[in-house]
Design an enzyme around this catalytic site. Sequence first.
Site, short mmCIF file in Angstrom:
data_model
loop_
_atom_site.label_atom_id
_atom_site.label_comp_id
_atom_site.label_asym_id
_atom_site.label_seq_id
_atom_site.Cartn_x
_atom_site.Cartn_y
_atom_site.Cartn_z
N ASP A 119 -24.66 -27.08 25.80
CA ASP A 119 -25.01 -25.92 26.62
C ASP A 119 -26.36 -25.32 26.23
OD1 ASP A 119 -22.25 -26.37 25.94
OD2 ASP A 119 -21.66 -24.57 27.02
N ASP A 144 -27.01 -17.77 23.35
CA ASP A 144 -26.86 -17.62 24.80
C ASP A 144 -27.84 -16.65 25.45
OD1 ASP A 144 -24.77 -19.44 25.45
OD2 ASP A 144 -23.39 -18.13 24.37
#
Length: 398
Positions: A177, A118
């Site tokens: 994602d 992330d």
Amino acid sequence: MRKLVVLLNLLMLNSAVLMAQDSPAKEGMSQLIDDQFKFADQQYKVLSKNVPADVMPQTYHAEKNKVQTSDTKWWCSGFYPGTLLYIYEYTKDPEILAEATARLGILEKEKHYTGNHDLGFMMYCSFGNAYRITKNPAYKTTIDTAAASLTTRYRPAAKVIQSWNASKRWGGPVIIDNMMNLELLSWVSDHGGDKKYKEVAITHANTTLKNHFRPDFSSYHVVDYDMKTGEVVKKQTAQGAADESAWSRGQSWGLYGYTMMYRFTKDKRYLDQARNIAKFILNHPNMPADLVPYWDFNAPGIPNTYRDASAAAVNASALLELAQYVNKKERKTYVTAAEKMIRSLASDAYRAKLGENGGFLLMHSVGSIPHKTEIDVPLTYADYYFLEALHRYKNWYL
């Protein structure tokens, strides 16, 4: 000659009529955008007072009247400073910039984080915007370091960036994602950094293109790989209604991710993929009239189930960029849809009142219903992509 003059006059008249017809809509959007940023400026000052200086806001619990916070390693930690920077970019409010700068200060250390994929969300949405707006060279150094950290998760044998570490459930999970984090790598390579970062991004995008999507261009959430061989072990949807369902925000990540990768590469496969994902989203029979999707396109109980404002915000921003790369007919389709999403999110149905919602802008987002977390609440990334969509509309279509 006289016929030519008449023809030119007719063309000019038609153009003037079209502009006159378009003008009120554009004027309305211009006012809406101005109103939203002025509101955001005041509302985020409320939020800042609800969040201690050493943590980041995550969501708000209305029943407790309490803002839930996170440490800077939480995957959403970059969205709050990023949103502040979008507000500052529009309003030039020095108080907002000061708050953004302070939050960047506590986030900066995460440029070395390698615990998951992330880093793009965390460091590019924050420091990427900070560098773009302020041109402070220290911010670029932070982004460069974060890109190097992210590439430690690249697995050459499988040709992917591993999203999460191995667990009892998955050996080598990659989630849709992860497409969003490729912007960090591509941007750094294109701005003086190591060329291998963009190569990794392209390789990951190609592998995801091959393995993550169904024939209708919906995507799985998680693909589990054998990281030694690259073999696909299983395909699942952890945050959606079922493994074969279309989790709404997952579709949004794919739409945004392939649109963004086309920007960096001009690879037509990425553009075609984004267009096909857009078609899936916009033409889905379970898409509500206001274009704010249910939390899963195949959720049980539709229409009596939760909406996900965060998916609508990501979709709006992605469609506005996608419209830049297609013909006039498609462009109109995408811009019209994005405008409807923006108007819906800016309405009383989804946007909070000043001083309410803990200081967040949007209500009615969903984190993960299967995990019973962040259900029908504000979320930082919903606010971030909503304001990004407003900026894009203003910059590209007004």
